[in-house]
Design a protein around this motif. Structure first.
Motif, PDB file in Angstrom:
ATOM      1  N   UNK A  17       7.140  -1.069   7.071  1.00  0.00           N
ATOM      2  CA  UNK A  17       5.681  -1.709   6.507  1.00  0.00           C
ATOM      3  C   UNK A  17       5.399  -0.905   5.426  1.00  0.00           C
ATOM      4  N   UNK A  18       4.627  -1.594   4.576  1.00  0.00           N
ATOM      5  CA  UNK A  18       4.252  -1.085   3.276  1.00  0.00           C
ATOM      6  C   UNK A  18       2.705  -0.963   3.486  1.00  0.00           C
ATOM      7  N   UNK A  19       2.029  -0.179   2.856  1.00  0.00           N
ATOM      8  CA  UNK A  19       0.553  -0.021   2.689  1.00  0.00           C
ATOM      9  C   UNK A  19      -0.043  -0.362   1.132  1.00  0.00           C
ATOM     10  N   UNK A  20      -0.692  -1.157   1.273  1.00  0.00           N
ATOM     11  CA  UNK A  20      -1.515  -1.604  -0.164  1.00  0.00           C
ATOM     12  C   UNK A  20      -2.297  -0.495  -0.490  1.00  0.00           C
ATOM     13  N   UNK A  21      -1.999   0.003  -1.526  1.00  0.00           N
ATOM     14  CA  UNK A  21      -2.980   1.048  -2.080  1.00  0.00           C
ATOM     15  C   UNK A  21      -3.776   0.947  -3.239  1.00  0.00           C
ATOM     16  N   UNK A  22      -3.191   0.020  -3.974  1.00  0.00           N
ATOM     17  CA  UNK A  22      -3.950  -0.647  -5.260  1.00  0.00           C
ATOM     18  C   UNK A  22      -3.485  -2.016  -5.491  1.00  0.00           C
ATOM     19  N   UNK A  23      -4.820  -2.715  -6.144  1.00  0.00           N
ATOM     20  CA  UNK A  23      -4.448  -3.889  -6.763  1.00  0.00           C
ATOM     21  C   UNK A  23      -5.034  -4.097  -8.023  1.00  0.00           C
ATOM     22  N   UNK A  24      -4.427  -4.396  -9.368  1.00  0.00           N
ATOM     23  CA  UNK A  24      -5.040  -4.566 -10.521  1.00  0.00           C
ATOM     24  C   UNK A  24      -4.907  -6.021 -11.145  1.00  0.00           C
TER      25      UNK A  24
END
Length: 156
Positions: A17-24
Motif C-alpha cells: 500500500x502507498x500512503x499519500x503524503x502530498x498533492x500539488x
C-alpha cells in the motif's frame, strides 16, 4: 475478453500500500502531482517516495480519454531504519514492491526492487507496464547498504 481482463486486474492486489503524503495542484483545471510514501514490504528500513501525475475530471472530459493517466513518474528512496535482506527475491528480474493501475485495464505504474549484490545496493525502478505497448518512461533510485546491514545469503 475485456470483462475477464478487468475482473482479473481487480483480483490482483498491489504488492504494497502507498500512503499519500502530498498533492500539488499544477493548473487551473485540477490536474495534480501526487506524492506517495511506499515502504518496501520485504526490506524493512527503506521508504520510497513516488510522484506521479493525476488527471482531473475536467481534463478527462476535454481530452476524451476517460480511463488513463500518464505514465510519467519520479522516485527517490532512502534508508529509514535497519535493513534486513533475508526476505527478498534475488535475480536480474527483480521483484514488485508496488503496483497501481493507471488505466481501466491495460496500464499500471510499478516499482520494482533489484538487488545489486556485487556493489551492495538496492535499486528501485519506477516504470509503466502496458499490456499492448511498452513505455520508455522510467525513474530510478538507489539505496547503498552499509556493512552492518544483514545479508545472510551468499550471492546467486
Amino acid at each position: 475478453m475485456i470483462a475477464r481482463l478487468l475482473a482479473l486486474s481487480l483480483l490482483i492486489p498491489a504488492a504494497t500500500a502507498a500512503e499519500e503524503i502530498g498533492k500539488i495542484g499544477v493548473d487551473w483545471i485540477g490536474n495534480d502531482i501526487v506524492i506517495e510514501a511506499i515502504r518496501d514490504p520485504k526490506v524493512g528500513g527503506v521508504t520510497c517516495h513516488l510522484a506521479y501525475f493525476d488527471r482531473s475530471m475536467l481534463d478527462r472530459l476535454s481530452q476524451g480519454n476517460w480511463f488513463e493517466d500518464p505514465s510519467n513518474s519520479a522516485i527517490e528512496c532512502a534508508r529509514t531504519g535497519p535493513i534486513d535482506l533475508s526476505g527478498i527475491r534475488r535475480g536480474k528480474g527483480g521483484e514488485d514492491v508496488f503496483r497501481e493501475g493507471r488505466s481501466l485495464v491495460f496500464k499500471s505504474l510499478r516499482v520494482k526492487r533489484i538487488y545489486d549484490e556485487e556493489n551492495r545496493v538496492l535499486i528501485y525502478l519506477a516504470h509503466a507496464n502496458e499490456l499492448t505497448d511498452g513505455s520508455a518512461k522510467m525513474a530510478i533510485s538507489t539505496v547503498p547498504l552499509l556493512d552492518e546491514d544483514r545479508d545472510p545469503l551468499p550471492p546467486e
